[in-house]
Design a protein around this motif. Structure first.
Motif, PDB file in Angstrom:
ATOM      1  N   LEU A  80       0.849  -1.198   0.000  1.00 43.86           N
ATOM      2  CA  LEU A  80       0.000   0.000   0.000  1.00 43.86           C
ATOM      3  C   LEU A  80       0.875   1.235   0.000  1.00 43.86           C
ATOM      4  N   SER A  81       0.532   2.186  -0.828  1.00 41.42           N
ATOM      5  CA  SER A  81       1.162   3.495  -0.741  1.00 41.42           C
ATOM      6  C   SER A  81       0.529   4.252   0.416  1.00 41.42           C
ATOM      7  N   LEU A  82       1.301   5.051   1.125  1.00 40.05           N
ATOM      8  CA  LEU A  82       0.754   5.798   2.275  1.00 40.05           C
ATOM      9  C   LEU A  82      -0.348   6.757   1.842  1.00 40.05           C
ATOM     10  N   SER A  83      -0.293   7.191   0.591  1.00 39.07           N
ATOM     11  CA  SER A  83      -1.346   8.111   0.115  1.00 39.07           C
ATOM     12  C   SER A  83      -2.669   7.392  -0.108  1.00 39.07           C
ATOM     13  N   ASP A  84      -2.641   6.019  -0.120  1.00 41.80           N
ATOM     14  CA  ASP A  84      -3.883   5.254  -0.296  1.00 41.80           C
ATOM     15  C   ASP A  84      -4.663   5.136   0.998  1.00 41.80           C
ATOM     16  N   ILE A  85      -4.054   5.486   2.153  1.00 40.56           N
ATOM     17  CA  ILE A  85      -4.725   5.321   3.453  1.00 40.56           C
ATOM     18  C   ILE A  85      -5.520   6.593   3.751  1.00 40.56           C
ATOM     19  N   ARG A  86      -6.838   6.434   3.955  1.00 42.29           N
ATOM     20  CA  ARG A  86      -7.665   7.614   4.266  1.00 42.29           C
ATOM     21  C   ARG A  86      -8.020   7.708   5.742  1.00 42.29           C
ATOM     22  N   GLY A  87      -7.797   6.630   6.541  1.00 46.64           N
ATOM     23  CA  GLY A  87      -8.082   6.718   7.962  1.00 46.64           C
ATOM     24  C   GLY A  87      -7.909   5.392   8.656  1.00 46.64           C
ATOM     25  N   VAL A  88      -7.945   5.462  10.013  1.00 47.84           N
ATOM     26  CA  VAL A  88      -7.801   4.263  10.847  1.00 47.84           C
ATOM     27  C   VAL A  88      -8.852   4.325  11.940  1.00 47.84           C
ATOM     28  N   SER A  89      -9.463   3.179  12.232  1.00 48.15           N
ATOM     29  CA  SER A  89     -10.434   3.098  13.324  1.00 48.15           C
ATOM     30  C   SER A  89      -9.945   2.069  14.327  1.00 48.15           C
ATOM     31  N   VAL A  90      -9.995   2.425  15.607  1.00 48.99           N
ATOM     32  CA  VAL A  90      -9.655   1.503  16.683  1.00 48.99           C
ATOM     33  C   VAL A  90     -10.714   1.595  17.764  1.00 48.99           C
ATOM     34  N   LEU A 107      -7.011  -4.419  17.886  1.00 48.68           N
ATOM     35  CA  LEU A 107      -7.751  -4.405  16.619  1.00 48.68           C
ATOM     36  C   LEU A 107      -7.690  -3.020  16.007  1.00 48.68           C
ATOM     37  N   LEU A 108      -7.483  -2.959  14.676  1.00 47.45           N
ATOM     38  CA  LEU A 108      -7.569  -1.698  13.952  1.00 47.45           C
ATOM     39  C   LEU A 108      -8.106  -1.954  12.566  1.00 47.45           C
ATOM     40  N   ALA A 109      -8.866  -0.986  12.060  1.00 52.15           N
ATOM     41  CA  ALA A 109      -9.395  -1.041  10.696  1.00 52.15           C
ATOM     42  C   ALA A 109      -8.653  -0.011   9.877  1.00 52.15           C
ATOM     43  N   LEU A 110      -8.040  -0.447   8.786  1.00 49.97           N
ATOM     44  CA  LEU A 110      -7.279   0.422   7.906  1.00 49.97           C
ATOM     45  C   LEU A 110      -8.166   0.774   6.724  1.00 49.97           C
ATOM     46  N   HIS A 111      -8.689   2.023   6.712  1.00 47.57           N
ATOM     47  CA  HIS A 111      -9.602   2.462   5.657  1.00 47.57           C
ATOM     48  C   HIS A 111      -8.783   2.958   4.478  1.00 47.57           C
ATOM     49  N   LEU A 112      -9.064   2.385   3.292  1.00 48.22           N
ATOM     50  CA  LEU A 112      -8.322   2.711   2.089  1.00 48.22           C
ATOM     51  C   LEU A 112      -9.197   3.504   1.136  1.00 48.22           C
ATOM     52  N   LYS A 113      -8.566   4.314   0.325  1.00 53.01           N
ATOM     53  CA  LYS A 113      -9.289   5.086  -0.682  1.00 53.01           C
ATOM     54  C   LYS A 113      -9.794   4.143  -1.782  1.00 53.01           C
ATOM     55  N   GLU A 114     -11.038   4.421  -2.257  1.00 54.73           N
ATOM     56  CA  GLU A 114     -11.635   3.550  -3.267  1.00 54.73           C
ATOM     57  C   GLU A 114     -10.887   3.635  -4.597  1.00 54.73           C
ATOM     58  N   THR A 115     -10.241   4.755  -4.810  1.00 53.87           N
ATOM     59  CA  THR A 115      -9.558   4.943  -6.107  1.00 53.87           C
ATOM     60  C   THR A 115      -8.250   4.175  -6.186  1.00 53.87           C
TER      61      THR A 115
END
Length: 1046
Positions: free
Chosen positions: A938-948, A955-963
């Protein structure tokens, strides 16, 4: 003066020529007394006697070198530096070639003496880059030759097992140009056998102890001397000798001399071959004819030897186990027995090492030799075996003692010649001296027609059965009436019974005593033959150095002529050496061993007396005293004894010789005791000299008393005059002081009266103005004093510099509360700055990460409090150490920020699988731990957020950009054991890369995007389960998932 007193000390004279009475007991007692005083050097005229102290003495310092540089030989205490300086100055200033002969038995310190001579000459020579290089090469030849030519014996831990003669060549200015080394009779039999308690040559132990594992592997060697037959398969560590350090010193010395790395490697390879030959074992077998033969029992060692020298193993095996015999035009291959095979093996090892040592000496000579065409002066240093008398004396002792006979002959003849030349030079009648001429013993040994060596060579060449019995029989026939030869048969003919002289032995009456020689092995050692098969095998090797050592192995140069015998070669070498020594001015150092146990400062009279006898010291003293025992130049003699004459004291205005004659005529010594040369006064007996010294001592006491009397009178007069002058000065100063004090008292009184009067007038005039502002001034003064007191007290009571310490002294007064608070804040900020300045970049980065974690999670997530005590390491996988992760390490390169093991939650069924997570400055990589291959990048620019969650789970959710390419499969659910550090480093990396903060959501319910649509995730905290901290994910329909955390 101190040196002269030492030389004339009646109890321990520094020059044995002055010994009176002259007996063996008095000479021994003098040496023992001087040894007790740590004075190990004594003179016999210009001969130096050195007694080995077996411990370091502080007499070889640079200051001592300066003390003996350009000194008068007899004007300083006896020292080896004195003879070295005298020889060097004679060579430099008088253009006379010199030689220094160092003799003595093993352990007497000959090698150390030669080193001291060389180091002194090197120290007093002029300096310069080229000169220093030559001196260093000459000095560094010692460690190399000692490694290959010295060994531990019962008598000496560093015994030279070869004779060495070094010619050091100088230019007309006395600067060293180079040198030439000659070696004599290496004790090569030590290669194959040595007695218990002794060692083989140092190089073997140094190589095994100091060689690197790579070098030993290259040479096919194993560390430890217990693995090698020629080293008696026993460990041998010498106390006080570091073999590993000596090996490194030897390598450094070779580099200084100019050995190339290839030459050093070849030299060590041949050394290893000699060592490994001792491990070649033979076994007995029988041929079809029934004759005994031998074969290689274990071929591994043989193959390793052949690998080193690049030789076919079959060639070497055939050379060791058989012999080619040529009879006319027919060649016969004869098998050898096991005993004959071992004899061949040992002969090969001895010949290889002996020739290698000769090559080493020639190679050193190549580096240090002088270019032709330069004018040279030569100083030779001879360090050779001393006279040897053992319980069992063989061929080696016979050869060594023959050499010592020749050296004794040259010593006596040169000493007499020098004595006679001095008498002629001074115009004094020479009286012939009776002495024992050992020429008859030398002729007994070396006579070319009927000497012992000639008979031995004749026996070696005689056809038919040759053994030592026929050799002894021939000697008995030739020397039956010789007064210096004895054997059992000659004693029986004279009806003499001597049980100490067995059969197969003969005895020679040497100058040093009687020595009994056992002739067993004489013929074999004199022949020193090596079968032609072995020479041809060595020539067949493709090892350049080894092949060059055996030129006779070349089939093109094959010769049936027998090589010269060992005795013949040594006789010619000694003749060459004697011719060389006769052409130079000799200087002698006679070394004595004080005890057999190598104990420091222990003197064994019986042992020393035996050495005094066979070194011929008594005879040397008698030769020196044959005419006149003492001689000295007129000037120093007159300066020393002029106080004994009324006409010469306190000063003499005439010539030195006339003054000496006037002085001695006034002292009324018998005329036969004195002789006046051209430049020196000669005194016949030591008793006259001691009487002269006694009179001088008495006169010195009288003069000392006179000087003391005159000094005491002068001191008393001077003290009285000084006291009288001081009393006058004190009286004058006291009267002046009293008047000054009286004037000062009157002045103080007048000033006091004036002050009171002026004060009264001022107070009266300005009283009303002073009282109007007194209250304000007083209040301001008190205020300033309180503030000053507060600040001074605060300076002495500052709190500690610890950052955690927030204490601060309270304000003592209410009006100072604001200032106190401000000072507290300033001090704390200053203390924090000092703490930050002391932090290392790594520590500062770690604290910044901890601070960032605090901003992200403090009071928001339960797990944060547990992470406080855990340091952020970043790398938890060991990528560099684990070869399995080399590909991952190549992916991360130098951009790695964090690496750890995580669990990835399957989007379909909620199960977890292990993954390796690598966070770099540009990417986030998930890899398969088994294959160590990247699965998701993953490119760091593809990460749009994290939820914990807000619980203590990972546990963490790595939210990625749809594009993004990776985001097409949906968001990632991960479980990390270092959640706080991971999100903190992700946040910092994202800020550094994109200048945007990480969108962090801390909640129990959040939505994630999967490939089949959005899924609402609900996190529920439960009691601790069986899977410890691993969350349990359960699907609740197609758009809901419940996660149980602990």
């Amino acid at each position: 003066m101190e040196a002269a007193t030492t030389l004339l000390d009646a109890e321990a004279v520094g020059d044995l020529v002055l010994l009176d009475p002259l007996t063996e007991e008095s000479l021994l007692r003098t040496l023992q007394e001087r040894f007790r005083r740590s004075e190990i050097y004594t003179y016999i005229g210009d001969v130096v006697i050195s007694v080995n102290p077996y411990r370091p003495l502080p007499i070889y310092t640079p200051e001592k070198v300066q003390e003996y540089n350009n000194c008068n030989f007899f004007a300083v205490k006896p020292h080896i530096y004195a003879i070295a300086d005298d020889a060097y100055r004679s060579l430099r200033d008088r253009d006379r070639d010199q030689c220094i002969l160092i003799t003595g038995e093993s352990g007497a310190g000959k090698t150390e003496a030669s080193k001291l001579v060389m180091s002194y000459v090197a120290a007093v020579c002029s300096k310069g880059e080229e000169v220093d290089k030559v001196k260093e090469q000459l000095l560094q030849s010692n460690p190399v030759l000692e490694a290959f030519g010295n060994a531990k014996t019962i008598r000496n831990d560093n015994s030279s097992r070869f004779g060495k003669y070094m010619d050091v060549e100088f230019d007309f200015k006395g600067e060293p140009l180079g040198g030439v080394i000659s070696n004599y009779l290496l004790e090569k039999s030590r290669i194959v056998r040595h007695t218990k308690g002794e060692r083989n040559f140092h190089i073997f132990y140094q190589l095994l102890a100091g060689g690197s594992p790579q070098l030993l592997q290259q040479l096919k060697l194993r560390q430890g001397s217990q693995h090698y037959g020629y080293l008696n398969r026993e460990k041998s560590n010498l106390p006080g000798m570091d073999d590993a350090a000596n090996f490194r010193a030897m390598q450094d010395a070779m580099a200084v001399i100019g050995f190339s790395p290839a030459e050093v490697t070849a030299l060590l390879e041949v050394t290893a071959v000699v060592l490994k030959l001792g491990n070649v074992e033979l076994s007995s077998c029988y041929q079809a004819s029934g004759m005994e033969a031998c074969s290689i029992a274990e071929p591994r060692e043989l193959h390793e030897i052949c690998e080193l020298i690049k030789l076919d193993p079959g060639t070497l095996e055939q050379a060791l186990c058989s012999r080619t015999v040529k009879a006319r035009d027919e060649t016969v291959l004869t098998a050898l027995s096991v005993a004959q095979g071992y004899h061949c093996r040992d002969a090969l090892a001895k010949n290889i090492y002996s020739r290698l040592f000769d090559w080493l000496v020639n190679r050193i000579n190549t580096s240090i030799q002088v270019k032709p065409g330069k004018q040279r002066k030569v100083m030779g240093v001879l360090d050779i075996y001393g006279f040897e008398i053992f319980q069992d004396n063989g061929f080696e002792q016979f050869i060594i003692n023959y050499c010592n006979e020749k050296l004794q002959q040259i010593f006596i003849l040169m000493t007499l010649k020098e004595e006679q030349e001095e008498y002629v030079r001074e115009g004094i009648q020479w009286t012939p001296v009776e002495f024992f001429d050992n020429g008859i013993i030398c002729d007994l040994i070396e006579n070319s027609k009927c000497g012992i060596l000639a008979m031995l060579d004749e026996e070696c060449l005689r056809p038919g059965v040759v053994n030592e019995d026929t050799f002894v029989t021939k000697l008995n026939q030739l020397f039956a009436t010789h007064k210096h030869y004895e054997s059992k048969e000659t004693q029986n003919a004279k009806h003499v019974t001597d049980l100490s002289l067995p059969q197969r032995c003969f005895r020679i009456h040497h100058y040093a005593g009687k020595v009994t020689y056992n002739v067993t092995g004489f013929i074999e050692k004199n022949n020193d033959l090596l079968f032609r098969d072995l020479s041809q095998a060595m020539w067949a090797a493709r090892h350049t150095l080894l092949r060059s050592l055996f030129p006779e192995g070349d089939p093109q140069k094959a010769s049936l002529k027998l090589p010269p015998t060992a005795g013949f070669q040594f006789k010619n070498s000694v003749a060459t050496l004697m011719k060389n020594l006769y052409s130079k001015n000799p200087n002698y150092i006679r070394c004595i061993k004080p005890n057999d146990t190598k104990t420091a400062m222990l003197f064994t009279p019986e042992l020393v007396l035996a050495q005094i006898r066979y070194l011929g010291l008594m005879e040397n003293v008698r030769v020196r005293r044959a005419g006149y025992a003492f001689r000295q130049l007129y000037n120093p003699f007159l300066q020393r004894y002029k106080m004994l004459g009324t006409k010469t004291w306190p000063r003499w205005s005439g010539g030195d010789r006339e003054g000496t004659e006037v002085l001695l005529s006034e002292l009324k010594f018998p005329p036969e005791e004195l002789a006046f040369g051209y430049t020196k006064i000669f005194i016949r007996s030591p008793r006259t000299l001691f009487d002269l010294e006694k009179r001088r001592q008495e006169r010195m006491n009288e003069l000392a008393t006179l000087i003391q009397k005159m000094f005491r009178g002068w001191r008393c007069r001077t003290q009285y005059q000084l006291m009288r002058k001081s009393q006058i000065i004190i009286s004058a100063w006291f009267r002046g002081h009293a008047q000054k004090n009286r004037y000062k008292q009157m002045k103080r009184s007048a000033l006091l009266l004036q002050a009171y009067a002026r004060g009264w007038k001022v107070r009266r005039m300005y009283r009303r103005y002073f009282r109007s502002g007194a209250g304000t001034r007083l209040a301001n003064f008190i205020y300033r004093r309180l503030v000053q007191k507060f600040l001074v007290g605060l300076q002495k009571n500052l709190p500690p510099m610890a950052v955690q310490d927030r204490t601060w002294p309270p304000a003592p007064y209410k009006f100072l509360a604001g200032a106190n608070q401000e000072l507290k804040n300033i001090f704390y900020h200053w203390k924090c700055k000092k703490y930050r300045d002391q932090l290392t970049p790594q520590r500062k980065a770690l604290l910044q990460a901890k601070l960032c974690a605090s901003e992200l999670f403090k009071d928001k997530k339960t797990l944060y409090s547990k992470s406080l005590q855990q340091p952020f390491q970043g790398e938890y996988l060991g990528l560099k150490q684990n070869p399995k992760y080399q590909k991952l390490h190549a992916v991360a390169k130098d951009k790695l920020v964090m690496a750890e093991s995580v669990l990835k939650v399957n989007r379909a069924n909620g199960k977890t699988v292990p993954r390796l997570l690598l966070l770099t400055t540009e990417h986030l990589v998930l890899a398969d731990p088994k294959a160590a291959q990247p699965k998701t990048v993953l490119s760091l620019s593809d990460i749009r957020g994290v939820s914990v969650t807000r619980f203590s789970d990972g546990l963490l959710a790595l939210h990625l950009k749809e594009t993004s390419t990776a985001g097409s499969k949906g968001d990632l659910l991960l479980v990390s054991s270092h959640l706080i550090e991971l999100i903190t480093r992700l946040h910092q990396t994202l800020m550094a890369a994109t200048s945007q903060a990480l969108a962090l959501h801390i909640t129990d319910q959040f939505s994630t995007r999967f490939q089949k649509g959005d899924v609402a995730i609900t996190v529920v905290e439960s009691a601790k389960g069986s899977n410890d901290d691993v969350p349990i994910c359960k699907k609740r329909g197609s758009h809901k998932m419940e996660v149980l955390v602990h």
